[in-house]
Design a protein around this motif. Structure first.
Motif, mmCIF file in Angstrom:
data_model
loop_
_atom_site.group_PDB
_atom_site.id
_atom_site.type_symbol
_atom_site.label_atom_id
_atom_site.label_comp_id
_atom_site.label_asym_id
_atom_site.label_seq_id
_atom_site.Cartn_x
_atom_site.Cartn_y
_atom_site.Cartn_z
ATOM 1 N N ALA B 243 46.452 5.411 13.665
ATOM 2 C CA ALA B 243 47.085 6.409 12.783
ATOM 3 C C ALA B 243 46.271 6.562 11.502
ATOM 4 C CB ALA B 243 48.518 5.994 12.467
ATOM 5 N N SER B 247 44.563 9.926 10.302
ATOM 6 C CA SER B 247 44.925 10.482 8.987
ATOM 7 C C SER B 247 43.665 10.861 8.200
ATOM 8 C CB SER B 247 45.799 9.507 8.192
ATOM 9 O OG SER B 247 45.012 8.511 7.546
ATOM 10 N N PHE B 272 51.831 7.292 22.358
ATOM 11 C CA PHE B 272 52.017 8.523 21.582
ATOM 12 C C PHE B 272 53.261 8.463 20.685
ATOM 13 C CE2 PHE B 272 48.794 11.623 22.739
ATOM 14 C CZ PHE B 272 48.172 10.984 23.787
ATOM 15 N N GLU B 273 54.346 7.845 21.154
ATOM 16 C CA GLU B 273 55.564 7.851 20.332
ATOM 17 C C GLU B 273 55.394 7.057 19.046
ATOM 18 O OE1 GLU B 273 58.928 7.058 22.875
ATOM 19 O OE2 GLU B 273 58.664 8.987 23.924
ATOM 20 N N GLU B 276 52.708 8.861 16.744
ATOM 21 C CA GLU B 276 53.227 10.068 16.084
ATOM 22 C C GLU B 276 54.099 9.684 14.888
ATOM 23 O OE1 GLU B 276 53.559 14.397 17.002
ATOM 24 O OE2 GLU B 276 53.509 13.057 18.731
ATOM 25 N N ARG B 277 54.950 8.682 15.083
ATOM 26 C CA ARG B 277 55.868 8.226 14.030
ATOM 27 C C ARG B 277 55.074 7.624 12.870
ATOM 28 N NH1 ARG B 277 58.983 5.512 17.546
ATOM 29 N NH2 ARG B 277 58.028 3.516 17.009
ATOM 30 N N LEU B 279 51.852 8.041 12.094
ATOM 31 C CA LEU B 279 51.046 9.065 11.434
ATOM 32 C C LEU B 279 51.924 9.937 10.540
ATOM 33 C CD1 LEU B 279 48.293 10.482 11.119
ATOM 34 C CD2 LEU B 279 48.919 11.916 13.082
ATOM 35 N N ASP B 280 53.076 10.309 11.057
ATOM 36 C CA ASP B 280 53.999 11.142 10.284
ATOM 37 C C ASP B 280 54.398 10.463 8.976
ATOM 38 O OD1 ASP B 280 55.558 13.666 10.409
ATOM 39 O OD2 ASP B 280 57.210 12.256 10.093
ATOM 40 N N ARG B 288 50.096 18.736 9.773
ATOM 41 C CA ARG B 288 50.270 17.785 10.869
ATOM 42 C C ARG B 288 49.662 18.351 12.145
ATOM 43 N NH1 ARG B 288 53.437 16.303 7.187
ATOM 44 N NH2 ARG B 288 54.440 14.247 7.115
ATOM 45 N N ARG B 290 48.997 18.589 16.228
ATOM 46 C CA ARG B 290 49.650 18.217 17.482
ATOM 47 C C ARG B 290 48.827 17.097 18.106
ATOM 48 N NH1 ARG B 290 49.170 22.505 21.204
ATOM 49 N NH2 ARG B 290 47.753 23.584 19.773
ATOM 50 N N LEU B 291 49.501 16.039 18.527
ATOM 51 C CA LEU B 291 48.821 14.946 19.248
ATOM 52 C C LEU B 291 49.058 15.168 20.737
ATOM 53 C CD1 LEU B 291 49.825 11.679 17.303
ATOM 54 C CD2 LEU B 291 47.737 13.032 17.081
#
Lengths: 320, 320
Positions: B243, B247, B272-273, B276-277, B279-280, B288, B290-291
């Protein structure tokens, strides 16, 4: 520094208007066909909340009328307007500015209506960076980064000879994470370059450690040079963080040149020598960029606005 | 996964040869005019020290002769050759490969002499990335990053619709510093993404902490999913480092899409889950991306080589 009262560095082209809108002041100028900058003026940025874009254009219109009266022989064919914040160059939209209070402001449309001529619209640091890229320190490079280090840190990236836009989101190097467990940033992130290596960060960090708030990063540097170990540690920490930020740019886009501008870059060798050494120690097989100080002075924004306006005017004339 | 035995996804165009040269194997194929992949073959990469480029081209020539005998109705107009290491696409030079032992090898020239046709030459990950960019997961994006996470980590970046090359130096995201005081990298650097988030790093880190060397990152993930706290910590650490690396890409080039390929990406939601969390949580006002998982399978390199060969063949025919 290039003296902007000489016809250089802009060169010959259409006469254009240039506006560089900052958080407190807006600068305006008229560039003649031979590149001479005329009537440079600095006026307070009119702050009118959500109506700020309209107020800015109204001021620009007044200034343009003043130029028409003072320089009747110079007829501008287009205008360039630069603003801070998040900017969508392609659609001419000021997407967001927390300081100036707009969201999705159709600057280009407002400017064209107010000034009665084609308007090129862009971001202040991208505009100033473009002046460095096309006319200043990065001239001749295909891939370059321009970092402006002042109160904050912002960047403009040029790839294959063109500014990289990404809808206005590219170049936010000041908000890249360099020390993951570093200090919090007002934007909500943590360990951002801007919180560690900007002039503002240097003053703040020195105050935290010494209890004394100095008047600018240069004062911290002077303390360090006079043997103040705390000031030296703060300066070294900023150089280290800046080297980390530049190393990210190097691994991802591998620019030939990294131009450093803004107040901090004026420290000269006190910044560039340790920075070069620290960066060199971080890189291995990567392509080492040349680190160069900005060559165009504080009017780089106006010059960038003029470049954009001339590009637009040339396109318009050729019937696009 | 796209089934490459169907005429898609390459589509119609000239017949071309494609070679994807790896550290141990080289893959070869003939693409017919309708895009069908014919005669996919995997042969050992001939290792001959500094003469490896000549040996590779000799093997490619033999394979091409075999295709001519087996598929006489398909006449290739150009060839694409991809190799690992540091690659100068524009000049057709294999600048450096530590595994394969060459330095400044004039691959394009050797290939054109050996194969008797125009040769497009590029980097293996950039070639595979281009297949994802033009035909796969990043189709339709202007700005995209493709990260291939296997034993190591490499990236291919696409800016304004085109691969970003920087003389072959762009995209070394595996060797970007994400944790400044992190582990040393064999390249001489420290805290590099590849040392923290690659499949190799996950296995190594788990072995350091548990004393047990598992057969691949997937086995570490399975342990984590079965409740092994050490395995979970290793996996979480890799996700966190990844992540951080993404970033950096987000703040600097702000891609619309980040495609993750390679062995690790096949972990699917388990990667991915949390990625994504995490990185967010790191991003604030940034765009942001899309991954997305890579969509073209392990033959993306061949497809990328074919794309490049077709581009070249189209240019050649049109008289450039």
């Amino acid at each position: 520094m290039i003296t902007l009262n000489s016809p250089l560095p802009l060169g010959h082209g259409d006469a254009v208007l240039a506006f560089d809108v900052g958080g407190t002041d807006m600068k305006s100028a008229l560039f003649a066909g031979d590149g001479t900058m005329l009537g440079l003026t600095r006026t307070p940025t009119p702050l009118a909340g959500a109506e700020t874009p309209q107020a800015v254009v109204a001021v620009a219109r007044e200034i343009a009328a003043g130029y028409a009266a003072r320089f009747p022989e110079v007829t501008p064919r287009a205008a360039g307007i630069l603003v801070p914040g998040l900017v969508d160059d392609e659609n001419g939209i000021g997407v967001f500015s927390s300081n100036l209070g707009w969201r999705d402001a159709p600057f280009r449309q407002l400017g064209e209506a107010g000034l009665g001529m084609p308007v090129a619209f862009s971001h202040d640091v991208r505009g100033a960076g473009e002046a460095e890229f096309r006319l200043g320190a990065a001239r001749g490079a295909l891939d370059a980064a321009v970092l402006v280090i002042g109160t904050g840190i912002a960047g403009a990236f040029f790839i294959d000879g063109k500014p990289h836009l990404a809808g206005g989101y590219a170049g936010e190097i000041g908000h890249s994470i360099v020390i993951p467990d570093g200090p919090e940033c007002p934007c909500g992130g943590r360990g951002h370059l801007e919180m560690l290596a900007s002039a503002g960060a240097i003053v703040r960090r020195y105050a935290e450690l010494s209890g004394e708030t100095l008047d600018g990063a240069r004062a911290v540097l002077q303390r360090a040079q006079a043997g103040d170990a705390t000031a030296q540690a703060v300066w070294d920490g900023a150089v280290y963080a800046l080297a980390l930020g530049i190393s990210q740019v190097v691994t991802i886009i591998a620019p030939e040149v990294v131009v450093l501008g803004g107040g901090l870059a004026q420290a000269g060798p006190a910044l560039f020598e340790p920075l070069e050494r620290t960066l060199d120690g971080m890189l291995t097989f990567h392509r080492r960029p040349r680190l160069i100080g900005a060559q165009i002075g504080e009017d780089a924004g106006l010059l960038g606005a003029a470049l954009r306006a001339r590009d637009l005017s040339a396109t318009t004339e050729h019937g696009a």
